[in-house]
Design a protein around this motif. Sequence first.
Motif, mmCIF file in Angstrom:
data_model
loop_
_atom_site.group_PDB
_atom_site.id
_atom_site.type_symbol
_atom_site.label_atom_id
_atom_site.label_comp_id
_atom_site.label_asym_id
_atom_site.label_seq_id
_atom_site.Cartn_x
_atom_site.Cartn_y
_atom_site.Cartn_z
ATOM 1 N N GLN A 377 76.157 75.581 63.077
ATOM 2 C CA GLN A 377 76.541 74.181 62.942
ATOM 3 C C GLN A 377 78.016 73.940 63.246
ATOM 4 O O GLN A 377 78.419 72.808 63.552
ATOM 5 N N HIS A 378 78.864 74.970 63.177
ATOM 6 C CA HIS A 378 80.287 74.802 63.452
ATOM 7 C C HIS A 378 80.656 75.210 64.868
ATOM 8 O O HIS A 378 81.829 75.196 65.231
ATOM 9 N N ALA A 379 79.662 75.581 65.676
ATOM 10 C CA ALA A 379 79.924 75.968 67.064
ATOM 11 C C ALA A 379 80.164 74.723 67.918
ATOM 12 O O ALA A 379 79.994 73.585 67.466
ATOM 13 N N THR A 380 80.560 74.943 69.165
ATOM 14 C CA THR A 380 80.782 73.857 70.111
ATOM 15 C C THR A 380 80.109 74.202 71.435
ATOM 16 O O THR A 380 79.688 75.332 71.655
ATOM 17 N N GLY A 381 80.029 73.191 72.315
ATOM 18 C CA GLY A 381 79.519 73.425 73.655
ATOM 19 C C GLY A 381 78.075 73.893 73.679
ATOM 20 O O GLY A 381 77.219 73.428 72.922
ATOM 21 N N ASP A 382 77.804 74.865 74.561
ATOM 22 C CA ASP A 382 76.438 75.375 74.719
ATOM 23 C C ASP A 382 75.926 76.037 73.448
ATOM 24 O O ASP A 382 74.721 75.999 73.168
ATOM 25 N N GLU A 383 76.831 76.645 72.678
ATOM 26 C CA GLU A 383 76.411 77.316 71.447
ATOM 27 C C GLU A 383 75.883 76.301 70.422
ATOM 28 O O GLU A 383 74.881 76.536 69.749
ATOM 29 N N TYR A 384 76.561 75.158 70.325
ATOM 30 C CA TYR A 384 76.087 74.116 69.409
ATOM 31 C C TYR A 384 74.768 73.517 69.907
ATOM 32 O O TYR A 384 73.845 73.243 69.119
ATOM 33 N N ASP A 385 74.664 73.331 71.232
ATOM 34 C CA ASP A 385 73.430 72.769 71.786
ATOM 35 C C ASP A 385 72.242 73.699 71.563
ATOM 36 O O ASP A 385 71.121 73.241 71.321
ATOM 37 N N HIS A 386 72.481 75.001 71.652
ATOM 38 C CA HIS A 386 71.401 75.954 71.395
ATOM 39 C C HIS A 386 70.992 75.901 69.922
ATOM 40 O O HIS A 386 69.805 76.065 69.577
ATOM 41 N N TRP A 387 71.955 75.679 69.053
ATOM 42 C CA TRP A 387 71.671 75.527 67.626
ATOM 43 C C TRP A 387 70.799 74.289 67.380
ATOM 44 O O TRP A 387 69.852 74.317 66.599
#
Length: 416
Positions: A377-387
């Motif tokens: 939940q605290h990621a950004t970019g593609d990492e947040y979208d994958h979450w």
Amino acid sequence: MTLPPGLIAAIVVVVIIAVLLFLGFIYYYRRKKNEDEVCAKLFDKYAFKYRSTAAGSEMIANYPEVTTNFVQTAVPGQQFTSRELDGEEADSSGKPSMYRPLNPEDFDPRMYSADYEEKSSTSSTGKRPPQVIFSVEFDEECTILKIRVMEAKHLRLSADAGPSDVYCTVSVKPGNVEKKTKAKRSFDPNFNEMFSFNISRTELERATIELGFFVFEQTSRDELLGYVHQRLAEIDLSQGKIDLWRRITMARPESSEMQVNHGDLLLRLGYLPSAEKLTVVLLKARNLQQISDGEESKLPDPYIRVAILHDGNLLKKKKTSTKRKTSNPIYNQAINFAIPLDVLPQIEIQLYIVHDSGVKIQRGSRKETIGYLEIGQHATGDEYDHWVDLLSNKPQARWHRLAKWGADDALTTDQP
């Protein structure tokens, strides 16, 4: 002799036409004469005169001085931000910005000559400044933000870059899922696609539109070309649809951390609610950095360690098998974790690609970590979208760019 009625009617029609033609000729003649008189007066007023110089005589125009009052007002339908009105969005070439009102002091006539355009309209890298045209409209009754991406220009990274499939991602941060256009095989793509996002009126003040432009790659992670960030608080959406023309910030290797290549990782995430099971499918990695062995470099022996954290505390950790002497390992290995459904939204998934030295290391000693990735939940970019895909139960494979794991943060056997 009495003329037939039909002949009399014909004669009357001919006479009427002749009279109309005569009157038209008189009108045209008088109008032409008046125009000639006006032109003669203007010629006398602005007639060319001869002036004696050292080189002889030269003809000069007798133009009176002309003064003009410039008023800085917006074109109807065009919106300016506070930065643009202050002139901060000026073109790097020195020309006045197209986003702010014109100021006569900003103009240099030399800029608009053919020679100047040929030399100065391109950037130092030999290409025109990249731009995108898009529109924004907010439906207050339905609380829907509509974004139409129309076209982009001059996205080419280098002069010798060949044809590529380019697409645009559109998102409204924070909280909305990223959407993307269809790929166009052009560096001047014409997308003309509309996207809708649910957002309340109060959220508009802190929301930001993020546009990303990517080159589609079949065998590796898609390459970022550039991006645009537009804060919604800077534009007035109360007047309906707003057309915006924005410069694209290009992702250059020398200035963007995203271009530093520490390798890529392809993985898929899925969750089975009935069994409360989280599955991390590790497919393959690409372009992993070599390991320094004294004065030489050698191919790594990489394995992937997966750690699940909750509120910063380690819950579980597992690892894959080791692949020997390769920078492009293929794993195709699934790792399962038992995670309660109510805990799933609060966890973070950390992935480390570690070089297996083959030597037994004492507890607390350092291991050489090649790259690092965090999804949550605290990621950004593609990492947040994958979450978001995971929480939306949309399992799909995504490439992720690995981050550098600093020497001071080297992974130990006590760490995940």
